[in-house]
Each structure stands twice: as C-alpha cells, then as structure tokens.
Design a protein around this motif. Structure first.
Motif, PDB file in Angstrom:
ATOM      1  N   MET A   5       0.734  -1.624  -0.268  1.00 31.49           N
ATOM      2  CA  MET A   5       0.364  -0.277  -0.157  1.00 31.49           C
ATOM      3  C   MET A   5       0.698   1.227   0.169  1.00 31.49           C
ATOM      4  O   MET A   5       0.495   2.546   0.003  1.00 31.49           O
ATOM      5  CB  MET A   5      -0.881  -0.081   1.000  1.00 31.49           C
ATOM      6  N   THR A   6       2.457   1.570   0.340  1.00 32.68           N
ATOM      7  CA  THR A   6       2.562   1.738   0.399  1.00 32.68           C
ATOM      8  C   THR A   6       2.893   3.047  -0.724  1.00 32.68           C
ATOM      9  O   THR A   6       2.956   3.925  -1.051  1.00 32.68           O
ATOM     10  CB  THR A   6       4.264   1.965   1.802  1.00 32.68           C
ATOM     11  N   LEU A   7       3.528   2.480  -1.895  1.00 27.23           N
ATOM     12  CA  LEU A   7       3.524   2.345  -3.132  1.00 27.23           C
ATOM     13  C   LEU A   7       2.892   2.713  -3.606  1.00 27.23           C
ATOM     14  O   LEU A   7       2.391   4.069  -4.806  1.00 27.23           O
ATOM     15  CB  LEU A   7       4.293   1.592  -3.955  1.00 27.23           C
ATOM     16  N   LEU A   8       1.620   2.512  -3.677  1.00 26.37           N
ATOM     17  CA  LEU A   8       0.377   2.893  -3.844  1.00 26.37           C
ATOM     18  C   LEU A   8      -0.371   4.075  -3.316  1.00 26.37           C
ATOM     19  O   LEU A   8      -0.461   4.983  -4.606  1.00 26.37           O
ATOM     20  CB  LEU A   8      -0.980   2.171  -3.883  1.00 26.37           C
ATOM     21  N   ILE A   9       0.218   4.530  -2.183  1.00 25.41           N
ATOM     22  CA  ILE A   9      -0.353   6.241  -1.675  1.00 25.41           C
ATOM     23  C   ILE A   9       0.502   6.752  -2.247  1.00 25.41           C
ATOM     24  O   ILE A   9       0.314   7.874  -2.842  1.00 25.41           O
ATOM     25  CB  ILE A   9      -0.478   5.778  -0.320  1.00 25.41           C
ATOM     26  N   ALA A  10       1.711   6.394  -2.171  1.00 22.22           N
ATOM     27  CA  ALA A  10       2.761   7.024  -2.835  1.00 22.22           C
ATOM     28  C   ALA A  10       2.711   7.974  -4.143  1.00 22.22           C
ATOM     29  O   ALA A  10       2.676   8.797  -4.379  1.00 22.22           O
ATOM     30  CB  ALA A  10       4.283   6.942  -2.333  1.00 22.22           C
ATOM     31  N   GLY A  11       2.288   6.729  -4.988  1.00 18.98           N
ATOM     32  CA  GLY A  11       2.096   7.052  -6.630  1.00 18.98           C
ATOM     33  C   GLY A  11       0.659   7.857  -6.520  1.00 18.98           C
ATOM     34  O   GLY A  11       0.828   9.283  -6.742  1.00 18.98           O
ATOM     35  N   LEU A  12      -0.351   7.742  -5.978  1.00 22.67           N
ATOM     36  CA  LEU A  12      -1.572   8.640  -5.649  1.00 22.67           C
ATOM     37  C   LEU A  12      -0.975  10.138  -5.659  1.00 22.67           C
ATOM     38  O   LEU A  12      -1.238  10.519  -5.979  1.00 22.67           O
ATOM     39  CB  LEU A  12      -2.270   7.595  -4.949  1.00 22.67           C
ATOM     40  N   ALA A  13      -0.195  10.324  -4.260  1.00 23.40           N
ATOM     41  CA  ALA A  13       0.258  11.326  -4.063  1.00 23.40           C
ATOM     42  C   ALA A  13       1.474  11.620  -4.722  1.00 23.40           C
ATOM     43  O   ALA A  13       0.827  12.988  -4.798  1.00 23.40           O
ATOM     44  CB  ALA A  13       0.972  12.147  -2.378  1.00 23.40           C
ATOM     45  N   LEU A  14       1.889  11.609  -5.549  1.00 24.75           N
ATOM     46  CA  LEU A  14       2.870  12.009  -6.510  1.00 24.75           C
ATOM     47  C   LEU A  14       2.068  12.858  -7.730  1.00 24.75           C
ATOM     48  O   LEU A  14       2.228  14.032  -8.066  1.00 24.75           O
ATOM     49  CB  LEU A  14       4.102  11.164  -6.977  1.00 24.75           C
ATOM     50  N   TRP A  15       1.022  11.404  -8.177  1.00 21.13           N
ATOM     51  CA  TRP A  15       0.094  11.828  -9.455  1.00 21.13           C
ATOM     52  C   TRP A  15      -0.485  13.386  -8.755  1.00 21.13           C
ATOM     53  O   TRP A  15      -0.529  14.295  -9.507  1.00 21.13           O
ATOM     54  CB  TRP A  15      -1.048  11.280  -8.951  1.00 21.13           C
ATOM     55  N   CYS A  16      -1.429  13.055  -7.681  1.00 20.86           N
ATOM     56  CA  CYS A  16      -1.858  14.803  -7.435  1.00 20.86           C
ATOM     57  C   CYS A  16      -1.173  16.204  -6.884  1.00 20.86           C
ATOM     58  O   CYS A  16      -1.793  16.494  -7.436  1.00 20.86           O
ATOM     59  CB  CYS A  16      -2.680  14.375  -5.668  1.00 20.86           C
ATOM     60  N   ALA A  17       0.243  15.175  -6.259  1.00 23.58           N
ATOM     61  CA  ALA A  17       0.554  16.810  -6.479  1.00 23.58           C
ATOM     62  C   ALA A  17       1.815  17.548  -7.349  1.00 23.58           C
ATOM     63  O   ALA A  17       1.128  18.686  -7.585  1.00 23.58           O
ATOM     64  CB  ALA A  17       1.934  16.471  -5.680  1.00 23.58           C
ATOM     65  N   ALA A  18       1.182  16.775  -8.438  1.00 22.16           N
ATOM     66  CA  ALA A  18       2.369  16.267  -9.857  1.00 22.16           C
ATOM     67  C   ALA A  18       0.755  17.474 -10.732  1.00 22.16           C
ATOM     68  O   ALA A  18       1.542  18.096 -11.112  1.00 22.16           O
ATOM     69  CB  ALA A  18       2.519  15.674 -10.568  1.00 22.16           C
ATOM     70  N   HIS A  19       0.151  16.955 -10.838  1.00 23.73           N
ATOM     71  CA  HIS A  19      -1.051  17.742 -11.461  1.00 23.73           C
ATOM     72  C   HIS A  19      -1.220  18.634 -10.109  1.00 23.73           C
ATOM     73  O   HIS A  19      -2.368  19.887 -11.515  1.00 23.73           O
ATOM     74  CB  HIS A  19      -2.136  16.392 -11.743  1.00 23.73           C
ATOM     75  N   LEU A  20      -1.667  19.053  -8.716  1.00 29.32           N
ATOM     76  CA  LEU A  20      -2.239  20.646  -8.925  1.00 29.32           C
ATOM     77  C   LEU A  20      -1.596  20.928  -8.263  1.00 29.32           C
ATOM     78  O   LEU A  20      -1.979  22.542  -8.090  1.00 29.32           O
ATOM     79  CB  LEU A  20      -2.674  19.909  -7.294  1.00 29.32           C
ATOM     80  N   LEU A  21      -0.103  21.425  -8.975  1.00 32.79           N
ATOM     81  CA  LEU A  21       0.667  22.232  -8.530  1.00 32.79           C
ATOM     82  C   LEU A  21       0.334  23.127  -9.611  1.00 32.79           C
ATOM     83  O   LEU A  21       0.482  24.265  -8.312  1.00 32.79           O
ATOM     84  CB  LEU A  21       2.582  21.668  -9.425  1.00 32.79           C
ATOM     85  N   ARG A  22       0.389  23.481 -10.111  1.00 33.22           N
ATOM     86  CA  ARG A  22       0.060  24.601 -11.439  1.00 33.22           C
ATOM     87  C   ARG A  22      -1.496  25.951 -10.486  1.00 33.22           C
ATOM     88  O   ARG A  22      -1.182  26.999 -10.496  1.00 33.22           O
ATOM     89  CB  ARG A  22      -1.016  24.194 -12.724  1.00 33.22           C
ATOM     90  N   ARG A  23      -2.001  24.643  -9.560  1.00 30.99           N
ATOM     91  CA  ARG A  23      -3.263  24.805  -9.419  1.00 30.99           C
ATOM     92  C   ARG A  23      -3.253  25.751  -7.977  1.00 30.99           C
ATOM     93  O   ARG A  23      -3.160  27.012  -7.369  1.00 30.99           O
ATOM     94  CB  ARG A  23      -4.379  24.627  -9.032  1.00 30.99           C
ATOM     95  N   ILE A  24      -2.194  25.231  -7.122  1.00 35.81           N
ATOM     96  CA  ILE A  24      -1.749  25.263  -5.903  1.00 35.81           C
ATOM     97  C   ILE A  24      -0.631  26.477  -5.263  1.00 35.81           C
ATOM     98  O   ILE A  24      -1.109  27.446  -4.570  1.00 35.81           O
ATOM     99  CB  ILE A  24      -1.776  23.949  -4.668  1.00 35.81           C
ATOM    100  N   SER A  25       0.147  26.727  -6.628  1.00 32.95           N
ATOM    101  CA  SER A  25       1.167  27.116  -6.223  1.00 32.95           C
ATOM    102  C   SER A  25       1.874  27.348  -7.196  1.00 32.95           C
ATOM    103  O   SER A  25       2.669  27.120  -7.688  1.00 32.95           O
ATOM    104  CB  SER A  25       2.388  25.761  -5.486  1.00 32.95           C
ATOM    105  N   PRO A  26       1.204  29.105  -8.110  1.00 38.99           N
ATOM    106  CA  PRO A  26       1.300  28.606  -9.466  1.00 38.99           C
ATOM    107  C   PRO A  26       2.213  29.527 -10.232  1.00 38.99           C
ATOM    108  O   PRO A  26       3.460  29.311 -10.637  1.00 38.99           O
ATOM    109  CB  PRO A  26       0.228  29.554 -10.254  1.00 38.99           C
ATOM    110  N   GLU A  27       3.486  30.284  -8.348  1.00 36.60           N
ATOM    111  CA  GLU A  27       4.469  30.459  -8.546  1.00 36.60           C
ATOM    112  C   GLU A  27       5.959  29.478  -8.813  1.00 36.60           C
ATOM    113  O   GLU A  27       6.365  29.919  -9.572  1.00 36.60           O
ATOM    114  CB  GLU A  27       4.496  31.443  -7.515  1.00 36.60           C
ATOM    115  N   THR A  28       6.108  28.760  -8.315  1.00 36.65           N
ATOM    116  CA  THR A  28       6.855  27.592  -7.527  1.00 36.65           C
ATOM    117  C   THR A  28       6.639  27.076  -9.612  1.00 36.65           C
ATOM    118  O   THR A  28       7.657  26.715 -10.522  1.00 36.65           O
ATOM    119  CB  THR A  28       5.759  26.577  -6.871  1.00 36.65           C
ATOM    120  N   ARG A  29       5.071  26.851 -10.095  1.00 39.84           N
ATOM    121  CA  ARG A  29       5.650  25.956 -11.476  1.00 39.84           C
ATOM    122  C   ARG A  29       5.512  27.107 -12.328  1.00 39.84           C
ATOM    123  O   ARG A  29       6.261  26.616 -13.226  1.00 39.84           O
ATOM    124  CB  ARG A  29       3.435  26.387 -11.646  1.00 39.84           C
TER     125      ARG A  29
END
Length: 185
Positions: A1-25
């Motif tokens: 489950m650790t890999l699954l949760i890590a993958g899901l978290a990475l998916w969400c973070a990578a996709h949401l970066l532009r919305r949550i932190s546009p300056e960083t993107r």
C-alpha cells in the motif's frame, strides 16, 4: 500500500502544482513540463506496482451484474477523454471533459472492485478529479471554446474510443482481469 499511496500522492501533487502554487510552477519554466511529465510517469509506475502488490482486503461485495455497468461507464469515460482532442459537438458544451472522464472511470472501477487497494486507487483518482475541477472553477469563469469540428470530431472520437477501449480490454485480460468474461462480474 505504501507504493500505491506514494504514487497517488505524487500524481495529485504533480497535477495540482499549477493550481495550488502557480509561482512555483512558473519558476520551473519550460523545462518544468518535462519534470512534471517525468513525475507523472513515476506516479503511474508506483500506483501500478503498489496496486498489484497490495494485499487483498475486502471492504464490500460488488453488486451482481455490475460488470455490464462498468463496461458502459468505461465507454463513456474513454469518449469524454477524447472530447477535448477531437473537438466534436460536446467540446463547447462540457467543461472539464477529461476530468469528468476520470470521475466516471473511478466510479466504474469502484462498482466492480470492493477491496481496500481499489478504494484507495480509484477513489483517490476520482477525488483528485473533483478537487481539480473545483480549483479550476474557483480560478475563473469558463470561456466556452469555439465549436470545433462538430460531428466530424464526434466521429473521430467514437472511432478512437472503440479502438482504445479494445486495447484497454486486452491489457486487462493480459493482467488477469478480463473485461468481458463471467469471472469479472
């Protein structure tokens, strides 16, 4: 489950970066697209490995006959994924067709998979899609696109949907999850 949760978290973070932190993107510049793409590929690999390696812990029993509903929802989901690319008649009418496709994909898979890993993976992707839509909607009003190709775009999308659905079914069968066989229902 650790890999699954890590993958899901990475998916969400990578996709949401532009919305949550546009300056960083924005600081990542043009090379940021390659970085994000690499993170997304890694997230998919982690999710697949994590899901395939997760212990089966039943949470609920899928309803009998839900495989038929799943297959119908999957056709709709795959069609929605193509709406933006083929620019058919739905293109100027549906905001977020790919994200709605992800939500429908999630629901379809939750109908036929009642285990803990499935709840995490499919529920997590569905939740990510809903959060993404909310963040995009909050950022501003939708400017409807021009009509695009019309019925020609729909025909292209329908053809692509059928081909892609056939490929998805073959991959599922190869992975041991046949889409059209009785064991799936």
């Amino acid at each position: 489950m650790t890999l699954l949760i890590a993958g899901l978290a990475l998916w969400c973070a990578a996709h949401l970066l532009r919305r949550i932190s546009p300056e960083t993107r924005a600081r990542l510049g043009g090379s940021g697209k390659a970085v994000i793409a690499g993170l997304l590929v890694l997230s998919v690999v982690l999710m697949v490995l994590g899901y395939r390696g997760a212990e089966f812990v039943p949470v609920y029993t899928p309803p009998a006959g839900s495989g038929h509903i799943n297959n119908t929802l999957m056709l709709i989901s795959v069609f929605l994924f193509g709406v933006g690319g083929t620019k058919g008649t739905l293109y100027p009418k549906i905001r977020h067709p790919m994200l709605w496709g992800a939500v429908i994909w999630s629901v379809a898979h939750l109908l036929v998979n009642g285990d803990r890993a499935s709840l995490v993976l499919f529920g997590g992707i569905g939740l990510w899609a809903l959060v993404s839509m909310a963040l995009i909607n909050r950022a501003g009003a939708w400017v409807r696109p021009n009509n695009g190709r019309g019925i020609k775009g729909d025909a292209m999308n329908l053809f692509g949907t059928l081909v892609l659905f056939g490929l998805i079914a073959m991959v599922h069968k190869w992975l041991g999850h046949p889409v059209f066989e009785g064991s799936y229902y």
